[in-house]
Scaffold this active site. Sequence first.
Site, PDB file in Angstrom:
ATOM      1  N   ARG A  36       1.056  -1.056  -0.058  1.00  0.00           N
ATOM      2  CA  ARG A  36      -0.139   0.124  -0.093  1.00  0.00           C
ATOM      3  C   ARG A  36       0.967   1.340  -0.229  1.00  0.00           C
ATOM      4  O   ARG A  36       0.463   2.268  -0.717  1.00  0.00           O
ATOM      5  CB  ARG A  36      -0.918   0.060   1.262  1.00  0.00           C
ATOM      6  CG  ARG A  36      -2.057  -1.043   1.045  1.00  0.00           C
ATOM      7  CD  ARG A  36      -3.078  -1.042   2.023  1.00  0.00           C
ATOM      8  NE  ARG A  36      -4.284  -1.514   1.630  1.00  0.00           N
ATOM      9  CZ  ARG A  36      -5.245  -1.982   2.742  1.00  0.00           C
ATOM     10  NH1 ARG A  36      -5.145  -1.425   3.772  1.00  0.00           N
ATOM     11  NH2 ARG A  36      -6.378  -2.140   2.197  1.00  0.00           N
ATOM     12  N   LYS A 202     -16.787 -16.488   3.366  1.00  0.00           N
ATOM     13  CA  LYS A 202     -18.180 -16.609   3.428  1.00  0.00           C
ATOM     14  C   LYS A 202     -19.021 -16.097   2.370  1.00  0.00           C
ATOM     15  O   LYS A 202     -18.636 -15.271   1.811  1.00  0.00           O
ATOM     16  CB  LYS A 202     -18.626 -15.391   4.728  1.00  0.00           C
ATOM     17  CG  LYS A 202     -17.942 -15.863   6.250  1.00  0.00           C
ATOM     18  CD  LYS A 202     -18.396 -14.860   6.946  1.00  0.00           C
ATOM     19  CE  LYS A 202     -18.034 -14.821   8.552  1.00  0.00           C
ATOM     20  NZ  LYS A 202     -18.061 -13.569   9.058  1.00  0.00           N
ATOM     21  N   GLY A 358      -8.437  -8.977  -0.020  1.00  0.00           N
ATOM     22  CA  GLY A 358      -7.187  -9.022   0.780  1.00  0.00           C
ATOM     23  C   GLY A 358      -6.470 -10.089   0.898  1.00  0.00           C
ATOM     24  O   GLY A 358      -5.272 -10.243   0.462  1.00  0.00           O
ATOM     25  N   GLY A 381     -12.243  -4.838   1.678  1.00  0.00           N
ATOM     26  CA  GLY A 381     -13.695  -4.507   1.592  1.00  0.00           C
ATOM     27  C   GLY A 381     -13.944  -3.360   0.401  1.00  0.00           C
ATOM     28  O   GLY A 381     -15.042  -3.283  -0.098  1.00  0.00           O
TER      29      GLY A 381
HETATM   30  P1  ADP Z   1     -10.591 -12.120   0.223  1.00  0.00           P
HETATM   31  O1  ADP Z   1      -9.998 -11.420   1.436  1.00  0.00           O
HETATM   32  O2  ADP Z   1      -9.618 -12.705  -0.731  1.00  0.00           O
HETATM   33  O3  ADP Z   1     -11.710 -11.564   0.175  1.00  0.00           O
HETATM   34  P2  ADP Z   1     -11.882 -13.928   1.988  1.00  0.00           P
HETATM   35  O4  ADP Z   1     -11.560 -13.187   3.434  1.00  0.00           O
HETATM   36  O5  ADP Z   1     -13.412 -14.071   2.059  1.00  0.00           O
HETATM   37  O6  ADP Z   1     -11.236 -13.465   1.184  1.00  0.00           O
HETATM   38  O7  ADP Z   1     -11.471 -15.520   2.517  1.00  0.00           O
HETATM   39  C1  ADP Z   1     -10.386 -15.774   3.016  1.00  0.00           C
HETATM   40  C2  ADP Z   1     -10.019 -17.049   3.732  1.00  0.00           C
HETATM   41  O8  ADP Z   1     -11.035 -18.183   3.418  1.00  0.00           O
HETATM   42  C3  ADP Z   1      -8.859 -17.489   4.015  1.00  0.00           C
HETATM   43  O9  ADP Z   1      -8.378 -17.157   5.136  1.00  0.00           O
HETATM   44  C4  ADP Z   1      -9.107 -19.128   3.623  1.00  0.00           C
HETATM   45  O10 ADP Z   1      -8.123 -19.795   4.536  1.00  0.00           O
HETATM   46  C5  ADP Z   1     -10.556 -19.251   3.956  1.00  0.00           C
HETATM   47  N1  ADP Z   1     -11.039 -20.415   3.139  1.00  0.00           N
HETATM   48  C6  ADP Z   1     -10.927 -20.550   1.841  1.00  0.00           C
HETATM   49  N2  ADP Z   1     -11.399 -21.928   1.699  1.00  0.00           N
HETATM   50  C7  ADP Z   1     -11.784 -22.356   2.887  1.00  0.00           C
HETATM   51  C8  ADP Z   1     -12.434 -23.600   3.131  1.00  0.00           C
HETATM   52  N3  ADP Z   1     -12.727 -24.326   2.257  1.00  0.00           N
HETATM   53  N4  ADP Z   1     -12.512 -23.958   4.571  1.00  0.00           N
HETATM   54  C9  ADP Z   1     -12.308 -22.976   5.381  1.00  0.00           C
HETATM   55  N5  ADP Z   1     -11.672 -21.755   5.001  1.00  0.00           N
HETATM   56  C10 ADP Z   1     -11.346 -21.537   3.837  1.00  0.00           C
HETATM   57 MG    MG Z   2     -10.420 -11.662   3.701  1.00  0.00          MG
END
Ligand code: ADP
Ligand code: MG
Length: 401
Positions: A36, A202, A358, A381
Amino acid sequence: MPKKTIASVDPRGKRVLIRVDFNVPIEDGRITDDRRIREAIPTIKSVIDRGGRAILVSHLGRPEGTGFEAEYSLKPCAGRLAELLGKPVEFPSSDCTDAASGAAVGALKDGQVVLLENLRFHKGEKKGDAAFAAKLAAYADVYVNDAFGTCHRPDASMVAVPKTLVGKPRVVGFLVEKEIKFLADALKKPAKPFVVVLGGAKVSDKMGAIEHLLPKADAVLVGGAMAYTFLAAMGKKVGNSKVETDKLADAKRAIDLAAKLKADLHLPTDHVCSTMFAEHGGDIEVFDEAIKDGYMGLDIGPKTQLKFALTIGKAKTVVWNGPMGVFEWPPFAVGTRAVANAIAEATGKGATTIVGGGDSAAAVEKFGLAARMSHVSTGGGASLEMLEGKPFESVDLLDNA
Ligand code: ADP
Ligand code: MG
Protein backbone atom coordinates in the site's frame (compact mmCIF):
# COMPACT_ATOMS: atom_id res chain seq x y z
CA MET A 1 -18.50 10.62 -14.01
CA PRO A 2 -14.70 10.56 -14.36
CA LYS A 3 -12.88 12.46 -11.65
CA LYS A 4 -10.13 15.05 -11.89
CA THR A 5 -6.76 13.60 -10.97
CA ILE A 6 -3.71 15.13 -9.36
CA ALA A 7 -2.16 15.27 -12.84
CA SER A 8 -4.46 18.19 -13.71
CA VAL A 9 -3.46 20.30 -10.68
CA ASP A 10 -0.33 22.48 -10.55
CA PRO A 11 0.95 21.77 -7.03
CA ARG A 12 3.94 24.16 -7.08
CA GLY A 13 4.22 26.01 -3.79
CA LYS A 14 0.92 24.52 -2.60
CA ARG A 15 0.18 22.49 0.50
CA VAL A 16 -1.28 19.26 -0.86
CA LEU A 17 -3.12 17.14 1.72
CA ILE A 18 -2.95 13.55 0.48
CA ARG A 19 -5.20 11.01 2.23
CA VAL A 20 -3.27 7.77 1.74
CA ASP A 21 -4.04 4.29 3.06
CA PHE A 22 -0.91 3.18 4.91
CA ASN A 23 -2.93 0.63 6.88
CA VAL A 24 -0.20 -2.01 6.42
CA PRO A 25 0.45 -5.15 8.48
CA ILE A 26 3.11 -4.48 11.15
CA GLU A 27 4.69 -7.14 13.36
CA ASP A 28 7.11 -6.12 16.13
CA GLY A 29 7.52 -2.68 14.58
CA ARG A 30 8.36 -4.10 11.13
CA ILE A 31 6.17 -3.73 8.05
CA THR A 32 5.50 -7.20 6.65
CA ASP A 33 3.83 -6.04 3.41
CA ASP A 34 4.54 -2.54 2.10
CA ARG A 35 2.40 -2.75 -1.05
CA ARG A 36 0.00 0.00 0.00
CA ILE A 37 2.95 2.36 0.59
CA ARG A 38 4.55 1.46 -2.74
CA GLU A 39 1.27 1.99 -4.58
CA ALA A 40 0.99 5.53 -3.17
CA ILE A 41 4.40 6.57 -4.51
CA PRO A 42 3.30 7.77 -7.99
CA THR A 43 0.91 10.31 -6.47
CA ILE A 44 3.37 11.51 -3.83
CA LYS A 45 6.18 11.84 -6.38
CA SER A 46 3.92 13.65 -8.81
CA VAL A 47 3.28 16.28 -6.13
CA ILE A 48 6.82 16.74 -4.81
CA ASP A 49 8.60 16.43 -8.17
CA ARG A 50 6.52 19.37 -9.39
CA GLY A 51 7.35 21.49 -6.34
CA GLY A 52 4.31 20.74 -4.21
CA ARG A 53 4.41 20.31 -0.44
CA ALA A 54 3.00 16.90 0.48
CA ILE A 55 1.13 16.44 3.75
CA LEU A 56 0.24 12.77 4.14
CA VAL A 57 -2.51 11.53 6.44
CA SER A 58 -3.64 7.95 7.06
CA HIS A 59 -5.11 5.60 9.60
CA LEU A 60 -3.51 2.38 10.83
CA GLY A 61 -5.44 -0.43 12.51
CA ARG A 62 -8.17 0.11 15.03
CA PRO A 63 -6.90 2.13 17.99
CA GLU A 64 -9.30 3.24 20.74
CA GLY A 65 -9.53 6.82 19.50
CA THR A 66 -8.41 8.24 22.83
CA GLY A 67 -4.91 9.37 21.86
CA PHE A 68 -1.53 7.89 21.04
CA GLU A 69 -1.00 4.10 21.16
CA ALA A 70 2.51 2.96 20.23
CA GLU A 71 1.20 -0.23 18.61
CA TYR A 72 -0.69 1.80 16.01
CA SER A 73 1.93 4.44 15.28
CA LEU A 74 2.58 5.26 11.60
CA LYS A 75 6.26 5.87 12.39
CA PRO A 76 7.45 2.65 10.64
CA CYS A 77 5.61 3.85 7.52
CA ALA A 78 7.51 7.15 7.56
CA GLY A 79 10.77 5.18 7.58
CA ARG A 80 9.71 2.90 4.74
CA LEU A 81 8.36 5.78 2.70
CA ALA A 82 11.64 7.70 3.07
CA GLU A 83 13.51 4.62 1.74
CA LEU A 84 11.15 4.30 -1.22
CA LEU A 85 11.29 8.00 -2.08
CA GLY A 86 15.02 8.30 -1.43
CA LYS A 87 14.46 11.46 0.57
CA PRO A 88 13.58 12.42 4.15
CA VAL A 89 10.01 12.15 5.36
CA GLU A 90 9.27 14.24 8.38
CA PHE A 91 7.23 12.63 11.15
CA PRO A 92 6.72 15.46 13.59
CA SER A 93 4.39 14.39 16.34
CA SER A 94 2.26 11.82 18.15
CA ASP A 95 -0.90 13.78 17.30
CA CYS A 96 -1.95 14.81 13.79
CA THR A 97 -3.61 18.05 14.93
CA ASP A 98 -1.29 19.35 17.69
CA ALA A 99 0.97 22.39 17.51
CA ALA A 100 4.00 20.35 16.42
CA SER A 101 2.10 18.92 13.46
CA GLY A 102 0.80 22.37 12.56
CA ALA A 103 4.32 23.81 12.78
CA ALA A 104 5.75 21.03 10.59
CA VAL A 105 3.09 21.67 7.97
CA GLY A 106 3.78 25.41 8.15
CA ALA A 107 7.52 24.89 7.75
CA LEU A 108 7.25 22.60 4.71
CA LYS A 109 9.22 23.77 1.69
CA ASP A 110 8.46 22.98 -1.94
CA GLY A 111 9.20 19.32 -2.70
CA GLN A 112 9.15 18.21 0.93
CA VAL A 113 7.04 15.52 2.59
CA VAL A 114 5.52 15.24 6.04
CA LEU A 115 3.56 12.24 7.37
CA LEU A 116 1.23 12.97 10.26
CA GLU A 117 0.37 10.46 12.98
CA ASN A 118 -2.56 8.01 12.84
CA LEU A 119 -5.86 9.83 12.23
CA ARG A 120 -7.73 7.26 14.31
CA PHE A 121 -5.98 8.40 17.50
CA HIS A 122 -8.84 10.92 17.36
CA LYS A 123 -12.39 9.61 17.76
CA GLY A 124 -13.49 12.26 15.27
CA GLU A 125 -11.96 10.38 12.35
CA LYS A 126 -14.33 7.39 12.53
CA LYS A 127 -17.22 9.65 13.51
CA GLY A 128 -16.78 11.89 10.49
CA ASP A 129 -16.58 14.79 12.94
CA ALA A 130 -16.69 18.27 11.37
CA ALA A 131 -14.50 19.99 13.99
CA PHE A 132 -11.76 17.38 13.57
CA ALA A 133 -12.09 17.63 9.78
CA ALA A 134 -11.75 21.42 9.93
CA LYS A 135 -8.36 21.09 11.65
CA LEU A 136 -7.08 18.81 8.89
CA ALA A 137 -8.64 20.93 6.16
CA ALA A 138 -6.79 23.98 7.52
CA TYR A 139 -3.52 22.34 6.38
CA ALA A 140 -4.57 22.16 2.74
CA ASP A 141 -4.63 24.18 -0.49
CA VAL A 142 -5.36 21.02 -2.45
CA TYR A 143 -6.99 17.74 -1.35
CA VAL A 144 -6.12 14.37 -2.86
CA ASN A 145 -7.87 11.09 -2.13
CA ASP A 146 -5.45 8.25 -2.84
CA ALA A 147 -6.64 5.97 -0.02
CA PHE A 148 -8.42 3.33 -2.05
CA GLY A 149 -8.62 0.81 0.81
CA THR A 150 -10.67 3.35 2.79
CA CYS A 151 -12.82 4.75 -0.02
CA HIS A 152 -15.93 2.86 1.16
CA ARG A 153 -15.77 4.55 4.58
CA PRO A 154 -17.38 7.87 5.48
CA ASP A 155 -14.50 8.81 7.82
CA ALA A 156 -13.71 12.48 8.47
CA SER A 157 -10.56 12.53 6.31
CA MET A 158 -12.45 10.85 3.45
CA VAL A 159 -15.67 12.88 3.37
CA ALA A 160 -15.87 15.78 5.84
CA VAL A 161 -12.42 17.13 4.92
CA PRO A 162 -13.06 17.45 1.17
CA LYS A 163 -16.55 18.77 1.94
CA THR A 164 -14.92 21.52 4.02
CA LEU A 165 -12.56 22.42 1.17
CA VAL A 166 -15.19 23.64 -1.28
CA GLY A 167 -13.59 25.94 -3.86
CA LYS A 168 -10.16 24.33 -3.57
CA PRO A 169 -9.02 21.55 -5.93
CA ARG A 170 -10.25 18.16 -4.65
CA VAL A 171 -9.01 15.30 -6.79
CA VAL A 172 -8.21 11.60 -6.87
CA GLY A 173 -4.67 10.25 -6.82
CA PHE A 174 -3.28 7.77 -9.33
CA LEU A 175 -3.96 4.72 -7.16
CA VAL A 176 -7.65 5.51 -6.74
CA GLU A 177 -7.83 6.34 -10.45
CA LYS A 178 -6.32 2.94 -11.34
CA GLU A 179 -8.53 0.99 -8.93
CA ILE A 180 -11.69 2.59 -10.35
CA LYS A 181 -10.47 1.97 -13.89
CA PHE A 182 -10.21 -1.77 -13.23
CA LEU A 183 -12.84 -2.50 -10.58
CA ALA A 184 -15.62 -0.36 -12.02
CA ASP A 185 -14.92 0.93 -15.56
CA ALA A 186 -13.49 -2.32 -16.97
CA LEU A 187 -16.54 -4.19 -15.68
CA LYS A 188 -19.18 -1.88 -17.13
CA LYS A 189 -18.82 -3.55 -20.51
CA PRO A 190 -16.38 -6.40 -19.92
CA ALA A 191 -14.73 -8.03 -22.92
CA LYS A 192 -16.31 -11.47 -23.29
CA PRO A 193 -16.13 -14.21 -22.24
CA PHE A 194 -16.26 -12.67 -18.76
CA VAL A 195 -15.42 -15.12 -16.00
CA VAL A 196 -15.95 -14.37 -12.31
CA VAL A 197 -14.10 -16.48 -9.76
CA LEU A 198 -15.37 -16.29 -6.20
CA GLY A 199 -14.18 -18.04 -3.10
CA GLY A 200 -13.07 -17.32 0.41
CA ALA A 201 -14.62 -17.63 3.77
CA LYS A 202 -18.25 -16.56 3.60
CA VAL A 203 -21.18 -16.48 1.21
CA SER A 204 -22.55 -13.55 3.16
CA ASP A 205 -19.52 -11.40 2.22
CA LYS A 206 -19.86 -12.15 -1.46
CA MET A 207 -23.62 -12.19 -2.14
CA GLY A 208 -23.70 -8.55 -3.24
CA ALA A 209 -20.87 -9.14 -5.71
CA ILE A 210 -22.49 -12.32 -7.03
CA GLU A 211 -25.80 -10.58 -7.66
CA HIS A 212 -24.15 -7.58 -9.30
CA LEU A 213 -21.80 -9.58 -11.53
CA LEU A 214 -23.99 -12.57 -12.50
CA PRO A 215 -25.98 -10.62 -15.11
CA LYS A 216 -22.74 -9.66 -16.89
CA ALA A 217 -20.82 -12.90 -16.47
CA ASP A 218 -20.57 -15.81 -18.88
CA ALA A 219 -19.35 -18.09 -16.12
CA VAL A 220 -19.12 -17.86 -12.35
CA LEU A 221 -16.71 -20.26 -10.67
CA VAL A 222 -17.27 -20.75 -6.96
CA GLY A 223 -14.71 -22.36 -4.64
CA GLY A 224 -13.47 -21.89 -1.10
CA ALA A 225 -15.55 -22.36 2.01
CA MET A 226 -18.49 -20.51 0.47
CA ALA A 227 -18.93 -23.29 -2.11
CA TYR A 228 -20.12 -25.63 0.65
CA THR A 229 -23.10 -23.45 1.49
CA PHE A 230 -24.02 -23.57 -2.22
CA LEU A 231 -23.54 -27.34 -2.39
CA ALA A 232 -25.55 -27.85 0.80
CA ALA A 233 -28.31 -25.67 -0.68
CA MET A 234 -28.36 -28.03 -3.67
CA GLY A 235 -28.75 -31.00 -1.35
CA LYS A 236 -25.20 -32.38 -1.74
CA LYS A 237 -23.41 -34.15 1.07
CA VAL A 238 -20.74 -31.80 2.39
CA GLY A 239 -19.64 -33.65 5.54
CA ASN A 240 -18.22 -31.29 8.16
CA SER A 241 -17.39 -28.51 5.68
CA LYS A 242 -18.08 -24.93 6.71
CA VAL A 243 -21.71 -24.24 5.89
CA GLU A 244 -23.49 -21.01 6.81
CA THR A 245 -26.87 -22.48 7.63
CA ASP A 246 -28.51 -19.04 7.75
CA LYS A 247 -27.32 -18.31 4.18
CA LEU A 248 -28.71 -21.39 2.44
CA ALA A 249 -31.62 -19.35 1.09
CA ASP A 250 -29.21 -16.71 -0.28
CA ALA A 251 -27.18 -19.41 -2.00
CA LYS A 252 -30.35 -20.89 -3.48
CA ARG A 253 -31.33 -17.45 -4.76
CA ALA A 254 -27.96 -17.04 -6.50
CA ILE A 255 -28.26 -20.51 -8.05
CA ASP A 256 -31.74 -19.66 -9.37
CA LEU A 257 -30.55 -16.29 -10.66
CA ALA A 258 -27.69 -17.94 -12.56
CA ALA A 259 -30.16 -20.39 -14.12
CA LYS A 260 -32.52 -17.56 -15.09
CA LEU A 261 -29.70 -15.53 -16.63
CA LYS A 262 -28.20 -18.58 -18.33
CA ALA A 263 -24.84 -17.86 -16.68
CA ASP A 264 -22.80 -20.98 -16.05
CA LEU A 265 -22.43 -21.37 -12.30
CA HIS A 266 -19.69 -23.90 -11.62
CA LEU A 267 -19.31 -25.44 -8.19
CA PRO A 268 -16.50 -27.78 -7.20
CA THR A 269 -17.03 -31.39 -8.30
CA ASP A 270 -14.23 -32.79 -6.18
CA HIS A 271 -12.68 -31.73 -2.91
CA VAL A 272 -9.47 -32.03 -0.94
CA CYS A 273 -10.75 -32.86 2.54
CA SER A 274 -9.40 -33.44 5.99
CA THR A 275 -10.73 -34.78 9.26
CA MET A 276 -9.31 -31.71 11.06
CA PHE A 277 -9.30 -27.97 10.45
CA ALA A 278 -5.51 -27.93 10.73
CA GLU A 279 -2.47 -27.79 8.47
CA HIS A 280 -1.24 -31.19 9.66
CA GLY A 281 -2.56 -34.05 11.73
CA GLY A 282 -5.82 -34.74 9.91
CA ASP A 283 -6.50 -37.62 7.55
CA ILE A 284 -6.44 -36.01 4.09
CA GLU A 285 -8.53 -37.51 1.31
CA VAL A 286 -9.99 -36.39 -2.04
CA PHE A 287 -13.72 -36.98 -2.56
CA ASP A 288 -15.78 -36.72 -5.73
CA GLU A 289 -19.16 -35.10 -5.11
CA ALA A 290 -20.29 -36.56 -1.76
CA ILE A 291 -17.96 -35.74 1.11
CA LYS A 292 -17.82 -38.45 3.76
CA ASP A 293 -19.06 -37.63 7.24
CA GLY A 294 -16.23 -36.54 9.47
CA TYR A 295 -14.37 -34.83 6.61
CA MET A 296 -14.39 -31.17 5.66
CA GLY A 297 -13.54 -29.63 2.28
CA LEU A 298 -10.45 -27.43 2.55
CA ASP A 299 -9.53 -27.04 -1.13
CA ILE A 300 -10.96 -27.69 -4.58
CA GLY A 301 -9.92 -31.07 -5.98
CA PRO A 302 -7.81 -31.80 -9.11
CA LYS A 303 -10.78 -32.21 -11.51
CA THR A 304 -12.23 -28.89 -10.38
CA GLN A 305 -8.84 -27.21 -10.72
CA LEU A 306 -8.61 -28.40 -14.32
CA LYS A 307 -12.18 -27.38 -15.15
CA PHE A 308 -11.74 -23.92 -13.60
CA ALA A 309 -8.38 -23.43 -15.36
CA LEU A 310 -9.91 -24.36 -18.74
CA THR A 311 -12.78 -21.91 -18.27
CA ILE A 312 -10.40 -19.14 -17.19
CA GLY A 313 -8.18 -19.93 -20.17
CA LYS A 314 -10.96 -18.93 -22.58
CA ALA A 315 -11.78 -15.66 -20.82
CA LYS A 316 -11.15 -12.14 -22.07
CA THR A 317 -12.01 -10.63 -18.67
CA VAL A 318 -11.48 -12.30 -15.29
CA VAL A 319 -12.41 -11.00 -11.86
CA TRP A 320 -11.20 -13.03 -8.92
CA ASN A 321 -12.19 -12.51 -5.30
CA GLY A 322 -11.59 -15.13 -2.61
CA PRO A 323 -9.17 -18.07 -2.34
CA MET A 324 -10.22 -21.57 -3.45
CA GLY A 325 -9.06 -23.20 -0.23
CA VAL A 326 -7.12 -22.66 2.95
CA PHE A 327 -4.13 -21.41 0.94
CA GLU A 328 -2.28 -20.38 4.12
CA TRP A 329 -1.58 -24.13 4.64
CA PRO A 330 0.46 -25.67 1.79
CA PRO A 331 -1.53 -28.96 1.70
CA PHE A 332 -4.64 -26.91 0.80
CA ALA A 333 -3.03 -24.19 -1.36
CA VAL A 334 -2.93 -26.16 -4.61
CA GLY A 335 -6.35 -25.10 -5.89
CA THR A 336 -5.75 -21.43 -5.22
CA ARG A 337 -2.37 -21.65 -6.91
CA ALA A 338 -3.90 -23.42 -9.95
CA VAL A 339 -6.51 -20.69 -10.34
CA ALA A 340 -3.89 -17.95 -9.85
CA ASN A 341 -1.67 -19.58 -12.49
CA ALA A 342 -4.54 -19.90 -14.96
CA ILE A 343 -5.41 -16.22 -14.47
CA ALA A 344 -1.76 -15.19 -14.93
CA GLU A 345 -1.68 -17.17 -18.19
CA ALA A 346 -4.91 -15.56 -19.35
CA THR A 347 -3.29 -12.15 -18.81
CA GLY A 348 -0.45 -13.29 -21.04
CA LYS A 349 -2.98 -14.10 -23.76
CA GLY A 350 -4.46 -10.60 -23.61
CA ALA A 351 -7.23 -10.93 -21.04
CA THR A 352 -7.90 -8.19 -18.51
CA THR A 353 -7.47 -9.83 -15.11
CA ILE A 354 -8.46 -8.26 -11.83
CA VAL A 355 -7.82 -9.56 -8.33
CA GLY A 356 -9.76 -8.07 -5.42
CA GLY A 357 -9.91 -9.08 -1.78
CA GLY A 358 -7.19 -8.87 0.85
CA ASP A 359 -6.52 -12.59 1.13
CA SER A 360 -6.65 -13.22 -2.61
CA ALA A 361 -4.15 -10.40 -3.14
CA ALA A 362 -1.94 -11.92 -0.42
CA ALA A 363 -2.14 -15.31 -2.15
CA VAL A 364 -1.14 -13.83 -5.50
CA GLU A 365 1.81 -12.03 -3.84
CA LYS A 366 2.84 -15.24 -2.07
CA PHE A 367 2.83 -17.19 -5.34
CA GLY A 368 4.91 -14.46 -7.03
CA LEU A 369 2.20 -13.85 -9.64
CA ALA A 370 1.16 -10.27 -8.82
CA ALA A 371 3.06 -8.77 -11.75
CA ARG A 372 1.25 -11.14 -14.12
CA MET A 373 -2.22 -9.81 -13.28
CA SER A 374 -3.62 -6.71 -15.00
CA HIS A 375 -4.56 -5.37 -11.57
CA VAL A 376 -4.26 -6.49 -7.96
CA SER A 377 -6.39 -4.27 -5.77
CA THR A 378 -5.04 -2.69 -2.57
CA GLY A 379 -8.52 -2.71 -1.06
CA GLY A 380 -10.29 -5.59 0.64
CA GLY A 381 -13.68 -4.24 1.69
CA ALA A 382 -13.44 -1.37 -0.80
CA SER A 383 -12.77 -3.67 -3.75
CA LEU A 384 -15.69 -5.87 -2.77
CA GLU A 385 -18.05 -2.89 -2.53
CA MET A 386 -16.88 -1.75 -5.93
CA LEU A 387 -17.61 -5.23 -7.32
CA GLU A 388 -21.08 -4.86 -5.82
CA GLY A 389 -21.50 -1.71 -7.90
CA LYS A 390 -21.85 0.53 -4.85
CA PRO A 391 -21.02 4.23 -5.15
CA PHE A 392 -18.39 5.83 -2.89
CA GLU A 393 -19.31 9.19 -1.38
CA SER A 394 -15.60 9.87 -0.77
CA VAL A 395 -15.00 9.77 -4.53
CA ASP A 396 -18.31 11.11 -5.83
CA LEU A 397 -17.92 14.42 -4.03
CA LEU A 398 -14.53 15.19 -5.66
CA ASP A 399 -14.14 17.47 -8.70
CA ASN A 400 -15.34 16.07 -12.00
CA ALA A 401 -12.88 15.97 -14.88
P1 ADP B 1 -10.64 -12.24 0.42
O1 ADP B 1 -9.93 -11.52 1.55
O2 ADP B 1 -9.74 -12.51 -0.74
O3 ADP B 1 -11.93 -11.58 0.05
P2 ADP B 1 -11.96 -14.01 2.26
O4 ADP B 1 -11.56 -13.15 3.39
O5 ADP B 1 -13.37 -14.07 1.88
O6 ADP B 1 -11.04 -13.69 0.97
O7 ADP B 1 -11.55 -15.53 2.59
C1 ADP B 1 -10.23 -15.91 2.82
C2 ADP B 1 -10.17 -17.03 3.81
O8 ADP B 1 -11.01 -18.10 3.43
C3 ADP B 1 -8.78 -17.59 3.91
O9 ADP B 1 -8.28 -17.31 5.19
C4 ADP B 1 -8.96 -19.08 3.68
O10 ADP B 1 -8.20 -19.86 4.56
C5 ADP B 1 -10.43 -19.28 3.92
N1 ADP B 1 -10.94 -20.46 3.22
C6 ADP B 1 -10.91 -20.71 1.90
N2 ADP B 1 -11.43 -21.91 1.62
C7 ADP B 1 -11.80 -22.46 2.79
C8 ADP B 1 -12.41 -23.70 3.15
N3 ADP B 1 -12.73 -24.61 2.24
N4 ADP B 1 -12.66 -23.90 4.47
C9 ADP B 1 -12.33 -22.99 5.39
N5 ADP B 1 -11.75 -21.81 5.11
C10 ADP B 1 -11.50 -21.54 3.82
MG1 MG C 1 -10.28 -11.52 3.69
